[in-house]
Motif scaffolding. Structure first.
Motif, PDB file in Angstrom:
ATOM      1  N   VAL A 112      47.881  29.843  90.337  1.00  0.00           N
ATOM      2  CA  VAL A 112      48.151  31.141  89.715  1.00  0.00           C
ATOM      3  C   VAL A 112      47.429  31.237  88.381  1.00  0.00           C
ATOM      4  CG1 VAL A 112      50.379  31.452  90.853  1.00  0.00           C
ATOM      5  CG2 VAL A 112      50.269  30.263  88.656  1.00  0.00           C
ATOM      6  N   VAL A 113      47.201  32.465  87.956  1.00  0.00           N
ATOM      7  CA  VAL A 113      46.540  32.712  86.677  1.00  0.00           C
ATOM      8  C   VAL A 113      47.553  32.571  85.544  1.00  0.00           C
ATOM      9  CG1 VAL A 113      44.819  34.228  87.716  1.00  0.00           C
ATOM     10  CG2 VAL A 113      46.967  35.196  86.854  1.00  0.00           C
ATOM     11  N   ASP A 114      47.065  32.588  84.321  1.00  0.00           N
ATOM     12  CA  ASP A 114      47.958  32.478  83.175  1.00  0.00           C
ATOM     13  C   ASP A 114      48.686  33.799  82.922  1.00  0.00           C
ATOM     14  OD1 ASP A 114      46.125  34.172  81.852  1.00  0.00           O
ATOM     15  OD2 ASP A 114      45.046  32.459  81.007  1.00  0.00           O
ATOM     16  N   ASP A 115      49.644  33.774  82.006  1.00  0.00           N
ATOM     17  CA  ASP A 115      50.457  34.963  81.728  1.00  0.00           C
ATOM     18  C   ASP A 115      49.605  36.154  81.296  1.00  0.00           C
ATOM     19  OD1 ASP A 115      52.920  33.854  82.351  1.00  0.00           O
ATOM     20  OD2 ASP A 115      53.281  33.140  80.308  1.00  0.00           O
ATOM     21  N   ALA A 116      48.630  35.903  80.453  1.00  0.00           N
ATOM     22  CA  ALA A 116      47.812  37.000  79.930  1.00  0.00           C
ATOM     23  C   ALA A 116      47.051  37.701  81.042  1.00  0.00           C
ATOM     24  CB  ALA A 116      46.837  36.467  78.875  1.00  0.00           C
ATOM     25  N   THR A 117      46.463  36.931  81.942  1.00  0.00           N
ATOM     26  CA  THR A 117      45.701  37.524  83.045  1.00  0.00           C
ATOM     27  C   THR A 117      46.618  38.279  83.991  1.00  0.00           C
ATOM     28  OG1 THR A 117      44.075  35.737  82.892  1.00  0.00           O
ATOM     29  CG2 THR A 117      44.090  37.032  84.923  1.00  0.00           C
ATOM     30  N   ALA A 118      47.771  37.684  84.288  1.00  0.00           N
ATOM     31  CA  ALA A 118      48.714  38.333  85.196  1.00  0.00           C
ATOM     32  C   ALA A 118      49.182  39.677  84.651  1.00  0.00           C
ATOM     33  CB  ALA A 118      49.912  37.415  85.437  1.00  0.00           C
ATOM     34  N   THR A 119      49.508  39.717  83.368  1.00  0.00           N
ATOM     35  CA  THR A 119      49.990  40.971  82.788  1.00  0.00           C
ATOM     36  C   THR A 119      48.869  41.998  82.648  1.00  0.00           C
ATOM     37  OG1 THR A 119      49.733  40.016  80.569  1.00  0.00           O
ATOM     38  CG2 THR A 119      51.923  39.906  81.580  1.00  0.00           C
ATOM     39  N   LYS A 120      47.648  41.542  82.389  1.00  0.00           N
ATOM     40  CA  LYS A 120      46.516  42.478  82.325  1.00  0.00           C
ATOM     41  C   LYS A 120      46.303  43.178  83.657  1.00  0.00           C
ATOM     42  CE  LYS A 120      43.847  40.169  78.667  1.00  0.00           C
ATOM     43  NZ  LYS A 120      42.656  39.318  78.389  1.00  0.00           N
ATOM     44  N   ARG A 121      46.465  42.446  84.740  1.00  0.00           N
ATOM     45  CA  ARG A 121      46.316  43.063  86.058  1.00  0.00           C
ATOM     46  C   ARG A 121      47.331  44.184  86.265  1.00  0.00           C
ATOM     47  NH1 ARG A 121      45.617  37.726  90.019  1.00  0.00           N
ATOM     48  NH2 ARG A 121      43.514  37.139  89.310  1.00  0.00           N
TER      49      ARG A 121
ATOM     50  N   PHE B 263      41.252  42.387  93.774  1.00  0.00           N
ATOM     51  CA  PHE B 263      39.822  42.230  94.086  1.00  0.00           C
ATOM     52  C   PHE B 263      38.947  42.044  92.842  1.00  0.00           C
ATOM     53  CE2 PHE B 263      41.812  44.493  97.581  1.00  0.00           C
ATOM     54  CZ  PHE B 263      41.437  43.709  98.657  1.00  0.00           C
ATOM     55  N   GLY B 264      39.471  41.326  91.850  1.00  0.00           N
ATOM     56  CA  GLY B 264      38.600  41.012  90.720  1.00  0.00           C
ATOM     57  C   GLY B 264      39.282  41.093  89.377  1.00  0.00           C
ATOM     58  N   GLU B 265      38.512  41.477  88.391  1.00  0.00           N
ATOM     59  CA  GLU B 265      38.995  41.599  87.019  1.00  0.00           C
ATOM     60  C   GLU B 265      39.843  42.868  86.865  1.00  0.00           C
ATOM     61  OE1 GLU B 265      38.510  39.146  84.860  1.00  0.00           O
ATOM     62  OE2 GLU B 265      37.490  38.109  86.515  1.00  0.00           O
ATOM     63  N   PRO B 266      40.487  43.061  85.701  1.00  0.00           N
ATOM     64  CA  PRO B 266      41.333  44.245  85.524  1.00  0.00           C
ATOM     65  C   PRO B 266      40.654  45.569  85.882  1.00  0.00           C
ATOM     66  CG  PRO B 266      41.750  42.708  83.761  1.00  0.00           C
ATOM     67  CD  PRO B 266      40.628  42.122  84.561  1.00  0.00           C
ATOM     68  N   ILE B 267      39.359  45.724  85.589  1.00  0.00           N
ATOM     69  CA  ILE B 267      38.693  46.967  85.953  1.00  0.00           C
ATOM     70  C   ILE B 267      38.607  47.121  87.466  1.00  0.00           C
ATOM     71  CG2 ILE B 267      36.357  45.985  85.866  1.00  0.00           C
ATOM     72  CD1 ILE B 267      37.454  49.556  84.846  1.00  0.00           C
ATOM     73  N   ASN B 268      38.473  45.992  88.183  1.00  0.00           N
ATOM     74  CA  ASN B 268      38.486  46.030  89.642  1.00  0.00           C
ATOM     75  C   ASN B 268      39.876  46.380  90.158  1.00  0.00           C
ATOM     76  OD1 ASN B 268      36.548  43.408  88.877  1.00  0.00           O
ATOM     77  ND2 ASN B 268      35.626  44.888  90.280  1.00  0.00           N
TER      78      ASN B 268
ATOM     79  N   VAL C  18      48.659  55.655 100.190  1.00  0.00           N
ATOM     80  CA  VAL C  18      49.811  54.757 100.158  1.00  0.00           C
ATOM     81  C   VAL C  18      50.820  55.241  99.127  1.00  0.00           C
ATOM     82  CG1 VAL C  18      48.313  52.841 100.830  1.00  0.00           C
ATOM     83  CG2 VAL C  18      48.919  53.139  98.415  1.00  0.00           C
ATOM     84  N   ALA C  19      52.072  54.833  99.315  1.00  0.00           N
ATOM     85  CA  ALA C  19      53.131  55.202  98.383  1.00  0.00           C
ATOM     86  C   ALA C  19      53.381  54.105  97.361  1.00  0.00           C
ATOM     87  CB  ALA C  19      54.418  55.502  99.143  1.00  0.00           C
ATOM     88  N   ALA C  20      52.975  52.879  97.708  1.00  0.00           N
ATOM     89  CA  ALA C  20      53.212  51.738  96.824  1.00  0.00           C
ATOM     90  C   ALA C  20      52.193  50.660  97.141  1.00  0.00           C
ATOM     91  CB  ALA C  20      54.628  51.205  97.019  1.00  0.00           C
ATOM     92  N   LEU C  21      52.013  49.744  96.196  1.00  0.00           N
ATOM     93  CA  LEU C  21      51.109  48.615  96.416  1.00  0.00           C
ATOM     94  C   LEU C  21      51.582  47.454  95.567  1.00  0.00           C
ATOM     95  CD1 LEU C  21      49.132  48.413  93.670  1.00  0.00           C
ATOM     96  CD2 LEU C  21      48.228  50.503  94.674  1.00  0.00           C
ATOM     97  N   HIS C  22      51.212  46.251  95.974  1.00  0.00           N
ATOM     98  CA  HIS C  22      51.542  45.110  95.117  1.00  0.00           C
ATOM     99  C   HIS C  22      50.295  44.323  94.753  1.00  0.00           C
ATOM    100  CE1 HIS C  22      51.447  42.017  98.336  1.00  0.00           C
ATOM    101  NE2 HIS C  22      52.208  42.785  99.075  1.00  0.00           N
ATOM    102  N   ILE C  23      50.311  43.879  93.502  1.00  0.00           N
ATOM    103  CA  ILE C  23      49.240  43.073  92.912  1.00  0.00           C
ATOM    104  C   ILE C  23      49.828  41.709  92.576  1.00  0.00           C
ATOM    105  CG2 ILE C  23      47.631  42.842  90.989  1.00  0.00           C
ATOM    106  CD1 ILE C  23      46.884  45.198  92.655  1.00  0.00           C
ATOM    107  N   GLU C  24      49.129  40.633  92.949  1.00  0.00           N
ATOM    108  CA  GLU C  24      49.668  39.299  92.749  1.00  0.00           C
ATOM    109  C   GLU C  24      48.940  38.540  91.644  1.00  0.00           C
ATOM    110  OE1 GLU C  24      47.688  36.716  96.301  1.00  0.00           O
ATOM    111  OE2 GLU C  24      48.779  38.536  96.871  1.00  0.00           O
ATOM    112  N   ASP C  25      49.527  37.402  91.284  1.00  0.00           N
ATOM    113  CA  ASP C  25      49.008  36.625  90.164  1.00  0.00           C
ATOM    114  C   ASP C  25      48.309  35.336  90.585  1.00  0.00           C
ATOM    115  OD1 ASP C  25      51.213  35.214  91.009  1.00  0.00           O
ATOM    116  OD2 ASP C  25      52.239  35.170  89.074  1.00  0.00           O
TER     117      ASP C  25
END
Length: 299
Positions: free
Chosen positions: A134-143, A94-99, A112-119
């Motif tokens: 999809v976002v770039d590698d840097a954005t994906a890893t920051k999430r 739902f947004g930037e890394p702080i979100n 919840v016991a688990a969740l998934h975040i996508e790129d």
């Protein structure tokens, strides 16, 4: 009675233990709390809460229109009625890394016991539609780093989903999966792989559990649990299956009601009243009432 007796912390710990065992964890998708109770009654390992299902339940397409509040509320409603661990679809966070960090904490509070975040980019698209970005590698890893850093319970399982297979191919998928694991992901979820060989290749490249999505009418063939287990898959979800079955049955019933004016011909297909009462625990509530309202007014 009322809600589950197993705490969220206990559910997370149990899921961690199951993942560590190497056994295949099977998570059908619930479309409401009642269906989650049915999943538990039928002996499955856990419950999946799909973003696509939540969108559809709200009468919306799965294109990033749901809000964090809606997702957290539905996951809370489902998690509190079942003793099973719940895996939540947190979309892009739902947004930037702080979100993303706030999303993780909201869903953790929801039980919840688990969740998934996508790129995917915002707004996201259903994972089995064409035209995804999809976002770039840097954005994906920051999430993923934000998600891992934000959790308060270290047993909350953070799954990194990547949709890059449909955009840039298998080799890039493997490379991104490795980066997401390096960023702290507890498991990987490569979306829309097209063969068992692809699942096997991704699994061989990472040292964390891998999730497979067996959604109908999508880009992945519908492999059996034995086939998935044999290539090293650790978790399998069937996100929309129960909703599809329920909606198909509902449509047939409505058409019959419209033409025949009665549903007598469908009675054998219906869940019986006694089975519904058993599922929601009517007898437990009745015993509770009798233990309190045990007086009579004298004549």
């Amino acid at each position: 009675m009322l809600y589950a007796t197993t705490t969220a912390a206990e559910k997370r710990q149990r899921l961690r233990q199951r993942l560590a065992s190497g056994e295949l964890v099977q998570l059908p998708g619930a479309f409401n709390p009642l269906s989650a109770k049915l999943i538990e009654q039928c002996g499955f390992d856990g419950v999946y809460v799909s973003g696509a299902v939540l969108s559809a339940d709200l009468g919306l397409p799965d294109i990033g229109l749901t809000t964090l509040s809606e997702v957290a509320t539905r996951n809370r409603q489902i998690a509190r009625v079942t003793e099973l661990p719940v895996l939540a679809d947190a979309d892009t966070g739902f947004g930037e890394p702080i979100n993303v960090a706030r999303t993780v904490q909201e869903l953790e509070e929801a039980g919840v016991a688990a969740l998934h975040i996508e790129d995917q980019v915002n707004p996201k698209r259903c994972g089995h539609l064409d035209g995804k970005q999809v976002v770039d590698d840097a954005t994906a890893t920051k999430r993923i780093r934000a998600a891992v850093d934000a959790r308060r319970d270290p047993n909350l399982v953070v799954v990194a989903r990547t949709d890059i297979r449909a955009v840039e191919g298998l080799e890039v998928t493997i490379a991104r999966a490795k980066r997401l694991v390096d960023a702290g992901a507890d498991a990987v979820f490569p979306e829309a792989l097209e063969s068992l060989a692809e699942f096997e290749a991704v699994r061989a490249a990472v040292d964390v559990p891998m999730l497979a999505n067996m959604t109908e009418f999508g880009k992945s063939e519908l492999f059996t649990t034995d086939q998935l287990r044999d290539v090293g898959v650790n978790v399998v979800i069937w996100p929309v299956s129960l909703l599809r079955m329920a909606m198909s049955a509902a449509e047939r019933a409505l058409r019959t009601l419209r033409t025949e004016g009665t549903l007598v011909s469908h009675l054998e297909e219906m869940q019986h009243r006694r089975d519904l009462y058993d599922l929601v625990g009517y007898e437990d509530y009745n015993r509770f009432d009798e233990s309190i309202f045990n007086f009579r007014v004298a004549d």
